[in-house]
Design a protein around this motif. Structure first.
Motif, PDB file in Angstrom:
ATOM      1  N   MET A  33     -45.093   5.737  40.890  1.00 63.20           N
ATOM      2  CA  MET A  33     -44.935   5.258  42.252  1.00 63.20           C
ATOM      3  C   MET A  33     -44.380   3.843  42.209  1.00 63.20           C
ATOM      4  O   MET A  33     -44.893   2.987  41.479  1.00 63.20           O
ATOM      5  CB  MET A  33     -46.282   5.257  42.989  1.00 63.20           C
ATOM      6  N   ARG A  34     -43.326   3.607  42.949  1.00 63.58           N
ATOM      7  CA  ARG A  34     -42.784   2.256  43.114  1.00 63.58           C
ATOM      8  C   ARG A  34     -43.303   1.699  44.435  1.00 63.58           C
ATOM      9  O   ARG A  34     -43.245   2.363  45.462  1.00 63.58           O
ATOM     10  CB  ARG A  34     -41.252   2.266  43.130  1.00 63.58           C
ATOM     11  N   GLY A  53     -34.773  15.446  39.021  1.00 59.12           N
ATOM     12  CA  GLY A  53     -35.527  14.313  39.546  1.00 59.12           C
ATOM     13  C   GLY A  53     -35.802  14.453  41.029  1.00 59.12           C
ATOM     14  O   GLY A  53     -34.949  14.945  41.783  1.00 59.12           O
ATOM     15  N   VAL A  54     -36.998  14.051  41.439  1.00 63.17           N
ATOM     16  CA  VAL A  54     -37.362  14.019  42.857  1.00 63.17           C
ATOM     17  C   VAL A  54     -37.808  12.610  43.207  1.00 63.17           C
ATOM     18  O   VAL A  54     -38.639  12.010  42.511  1.00 63.17           O
ATOM     19  CB  VAL A  54     -38.511  15.007  43.171  1.00 63.17           C
ATOM     20  N   LEU A  55     -37.242  12.059  44.270  1.00 68.02           N
ATOM     21  CA  LEU A  55     -37.714  10.807  44.859  1.00 68.02           C
ATOM     22  C   LEU A  55     -38.211  11.126  46.256  1.00 68.02           C
ATOM     23  O   LEU A  55     -37.491  11.747  47.044  1.00 68.02           O
ATOM     24  CB  LEU A  55     -36.596   9.762  44.946  1.00 68.02           C
ATOM     25  N   TYR A  56     -39.435  10.721  46.569  1.00 65.62           N
ATOM     26  CA  TYR A  56     -40.003  10.942  47.889  1.00 65.62           C
ATOM     27  C   TYR A  56     -40.337   9.605  48.521  1.00 65.62           C
ATOM     28  O   TYR A  56     -41.057   8.791  47.941  1.00 65.62           O
ATOM     29  CB  TYR A  56     -41.264  11.806  47.809  1.00 65.62           C
ATOM     30  N   ILE A  99     -42.489   4.568  47.117  1.00 63.24           N
ATOM     31  CA  ILE A  99     -41.617   5.643  46.673  1.00 63.24           C
ATOM     32  C   ILE A  99     -42.279   6.366  45.505  1.00 63.24           C
ATOM     33  O   ILE A  99     -42.592   5.754  44.490  1.00 63.24           O
ATOM     34  CB  ILE A  99     -40.229   5.120  46.215  1.00 63.24           C
ATOM     35  N   TYR A 100     -42.515   7.659  45.657  1.00 66.22           N
ATOM     36  CA  TYR A 100     -43.019   8.479  44.556  1.00 66.22           C
ATOM     37  C   TYR A 100     -41.831   9.117  43.838  1.00 66.22           C
ATOM     38  O   TYR A 100     -40.826   9.460  44.465  1.00 66.22           O
ATOM     39  CB  TYR A 100     -43.946   9.579  45.068  1.00 66.22           C
ATOM     40  N   TYR A 101     -41.961   9.299  42.521  1.00 64.78           N
ATOM     41  CA  TYR A 101     -40.874   9.930  41.770  1.00 64.78           C
ATOM     42  C   TYR A 101     -41.434  10.775  40.639  1.00 64.78           C
ATOM     43  O   TYR A 101     -42.519  10.520  40.116  1.00 64.78           O
ATOM     44  CB  TYR A 101     -39.918   8.874  41.203  1.00 64.78           C
ATOM     45  N   MET A 131     -49.990  16.466  52.454  1.00 62.69           N
ATOM     46  CA  MET A 131     -50.198  17.248  51.236  1.00 62.69           C
ATOM     47  C   MET A 131     -49.322  16.734  50.097  1.00 62.69           C
ATOM     48  O   MET A 131     -49.786  16.628  48.945  1.00 62.69           O
ATOM     49  CB  MET A 131     -49.902  18.722  51.500  1.00 62.69           C
ATOM     50  N   LEU A 132     -48.069  16.396  50.387  1.00 63.24           N
ATOM     51  CA  LEU A 132     -47.181  15.905  49.331  1.00 63.24           C
ATOM     52  C   LEU A 132     -47.696  14.595  48.750  1.00 63.24           C
ATOM     53  O   LEU A 132     -47.667  14.385  47.530  1.00 63.24           O
ATOM     54  CB  LEU A 132     -45.762  15.721  49.868  1.00 63.24           C
ATOM     55  N   ARG A 133     -48.187  13.705  49.613  1.00 62.21           N
ATOM     56  CA  ARG A 133     -48.733  12.438  49.134  1.00 62.21           C
ATOM     57  C   ARG A 133     -49.937  12.676  48.226  1.00 62.21           C
ATOM     58  O   ARG A 133     -50.066  12.033  47.172  1.00 62.21           O
ATOM     59  CB  ARG A 133     -49.130  11.555  50.321  1.00 62.21           C
TER      60      ARG A 133
END
Length: 291
Positions: A33-34, A53-56, A99-101, A131-133
């Motif tokens: 997490m940034r 890669g996924v950035l959320y 930002i989650y990655y 839920m994603l968090r």
């Protein structure tokens, strides 16, 4: 095409130290997490990465520049990079970003990734942000000690692999719904609420913004995000308050005001309901754990 807010100066290629080849059926190469960057950050990947890669974007925003386009992701959106996609990713320090990655690959992951039907990237609003968090938070908590123990090595562990597959399933469901007009109707209001939750906004004004009745807006919003509009705004405000409690010396009253709560007593009551303790107790307990 969006306005380019990326650095205009020269950028050096970013050296990825976790771009591992597929050694397992499912493996996580890196995740984290940034949060609260001290300054703007831009990462140039002239050849992309070899993995996925996924950035959320949980809070704040990022911009991604491709060879022919620049896209901006506000809070509540994700981008999925396919292997080999050249890009520059710009992380803004504005708005207390979170930002989650996760970067991942595997010999058994290809069938799942084909379901996203893209050979470059996918951008979509998240159907169930709460839920994603939670899933990302659990993954980061599991990954960190393994990273310290094993160094920069890919991780293939049942708990982490399971969380990754749950994340991909949630992202895929969000993508499957993005073309539904009734869901797309609320996106302008969702973006506005994500960026202005600290202000005095009403659900009625958000519904008018997208030409829906309040009841219809609330129904579609809950269907799309998994939470009601009210809970969405309160959750954003509580997250902002928690961040200020942990990372500033502001008084509890000032934090209540700056996170969008007019009444400090109401703020303390709602904070306790969502977090399990009062704001003062939250600050004291975290200060004590650091000591």
């Amino acid at each position: 095409m969006k306005e380019n807010k990326l650095h205009t100066g020269s950028l050096h290629p970013y050296k990825d130290l976790t771009d591992f080849p597929a050694l397992h059926s499912v493996q996580v190469n890196n995740c984290g997490m940034r949060q609260n960057y001290p300054s703007h950050l831009a990462l140039l990947r002239p050849e992309g990465r070899k993995d996925y890669g996924v950035l959320y974007v949980e809070r704040g925003w990022i911009e991604v520049s491709f060879s022919s386009d620049i896209v901006r992701l506000n809070a509540g959106k994700y981008i999925l990079f396919m292997p080999g996609v050249k890009n520059v990713t710009y992380f803004s320090s504005e708005g207390n970003p979170i930002i989650y990655y996760v970067y991942f690959t595997g010999t058994g992951i290809e069938e799942t990734m084909r379901l996203f039907q893209s050979d470059s990237y996918v951008i979509c609003s998240v159907e169930n942000r709460t839920m994603l968090r939670v899933l990302f938070h659990q993954m980061v908590q599991l990954f960190r000690p393994l990273k310290v123990m094993n160094g920069r090595k890919p991780v293939s562990q049942p708990g982490i692999n399971g969380l990754l597959l749950q994340i991909l399933d949630l992202l895929l469901k969000s993508k499957d719904r993005k073309d539904r007009p009734e869901c797309n109707a609320i996106l302008p209001a969702l973006d506005y609420m994500s960026e202005h939750f600290q202000e005095d906004i009403t659900l009625e004004s958000c519904a008018r913004m997208v030409n829906l009745s309040l009841g219809r807006f609330a129904h579609l919003f809950t269907q799309y995000t998994g939470v009601s509009p009210y809970k969405f705004i309160v959750s954003m405000r509580i997250d902002a308050a928690k961040d200020m409690i942990l990372n500033s010396s502001l008084s509890i009253n000032d934090i209540a005001s700056q996170s969008g709560f007019k009444d400090p007593c109401y703020f303390s009551r709602i904070f306790r309901k969502y977090v399990g303790c009062t704001p003062k107790q939250f600050r004291l307990s975290n200060t004590a754990s650091e000591d």
